[in-house]
Design a protein around this motif. Sequence first.
Motif, PDB file in Angstrom:
ATOM      1  N   ASP A  72       0.828  -1.207   0.000  1.00 54.46           N
ATOM      2  CA  ASP A  72       0.000   0.000   0.000  1.00 54.46           C
ATOM      3  C   ASP A  72       0.862   1.255   0.000  1.00 54.46           C
ATOM      4  O   ASP A  72       0.589   2.218  -0.733  1.00 54.46           O
ATOM      5  CB  ASP A  72      -0.921  -0.016   1.222  1.00 54.46           C
ATOM      6  N   CYS A  73       1.910   1.234   0.814  1.00 52.18           N
ATOM      7  CA  CYS A  73       2.810   2.386   0.887  1.00 52.18           C
ATOM      8  C   CYS A  73       3.487   2.632  -0.456  1.00 52.18           C
ATOM      9  O   CYS A  73       3.510   3.764  -0.956  1.00 52.18           O
ATOM     10  CB  CYS A  73       3.850   2.137   1.982  1.00 52.18           C
ATOM     11  N   GLU A  96       2.601   1.601  -3.479  1.00 51.07           N
ATOM     12  CA  GLU A  96       1.661   1.989  -4.530  1.00 51.07           C
ATOM     13  C   GLU A  96       1.264   3.454  -4.404  1.00 51.07           C
ATOM     14  O   GLU A  96       1.171   4.169  -5.416  1.00 51.07           O
ATOM     15  CB  GLU A  96       0.425   1.094  -4.471  1.00 51.07           C
ATOM     16  N   GLN A  97       1.054   3.914  -3.177  1.00 56.72           N
ATOM     17  CA  GLN A  97       0.653   5.314  -3.004  1.00 56.72           C
ATOM     18  C   GLN A  97       1.817   6.274  -3.235  1.00 56.72           C
ATOM     19  O   GLN A  97       1.612   7.392  -3.705  1.00 56.72           O
ATOM     20  CB  GLN A  97       0.056   5.507  -1.608  1.00 56.72           C
ATOM     21  N   GLU A  98       3.018   5.814  -2.903  1.00 52.36           N
ATOM     22  CA  GLU A  98       4.187   6.654  -3.160  1.00 52.36           C
ATOM     23  C   GLU A  98       4.449   6.789  -4.654  1.00 52.36           C
ATOM     24  O   GLU A  98       4.953   7.813  -5.123  1.00 52.36           O
ATOM     25  CB  GLU A  98       5.405   6.066  -2.451  1.00 52.36           C
ATOM     26  N   HIS A 140       5.423   6.802   3.298  1.00 49.06           N
ATOM     27  CA  HIS A 140       4.020   6.897   2.912  1.00 49.06           C
ATOM     28  C   HIS A 140       3.653   8.379   2.714  1.00 49.06           C
ATOM     29  O   HIS A 140       4.137   9.248   3.464  1.00 49.06           O
ATOM     30  CB  HIS A 140       3.144   6.286   4.001  1.00 49.06           C
TER      31      HIS A 140
END
Length: 206
Positions: A18-19, A21-23, A86
Amino acid sequence: MKKIALFGGGAHAKVLIDCLEQEARYEITTILDDNPSVAHLLKYDVSKRNSTHSYENEAGIISITNCAIRKKIAEALLCDFITTIHPTAIVSPYALLGVGTQVLAGAIVNTGAKVGNHCIVNTGTVVEHDCVLSDFVHLAPNTTIGGGVKIGCGTQIGIGSCVIQNITIGANVIIGAGSVVITDLPDNCTAVGVPAKPIKFHEVTC
């Protein structure tokens, strides 16, 4: 985007996915785990690591919370280990982060803090000004580390724990969940309680 491999396909890998992908700086192409029962994680396939492949010059990050295992993997590979932050985390431009370190959602790393290699600053954690974290430290979710604290290699601070300012915690220490550390702690101990006190000592892993 540069391709990246994750070493570890357990629960922490989901948080790290998740981190990353969002970064949005890396494309996750490989997740490696030796557990034969783990074949998929979220939308990704999980593979077994080729023991003869050094992954030299390939981007990678270790998605395992166990400090000793993280150290073993880091020392065995020649990856181009990356640091990830993040988008909802706050890291002071006057803080220093080592390679392989992960600063996850809602975490804060304040001015003058120095965080070593392959550390995990987990969800909602606060690392105050001028702290020094050695390599392979794991700060579990919602821990608070007061200003000027020093934490030794391979130490894990349990979920929801607090450490008051200017404390020194040794290497290879385990702090139980919800503990409050108000005095220095030696190497190689497990400490629990309010205030936290050593309850046992264990062998060196870091």
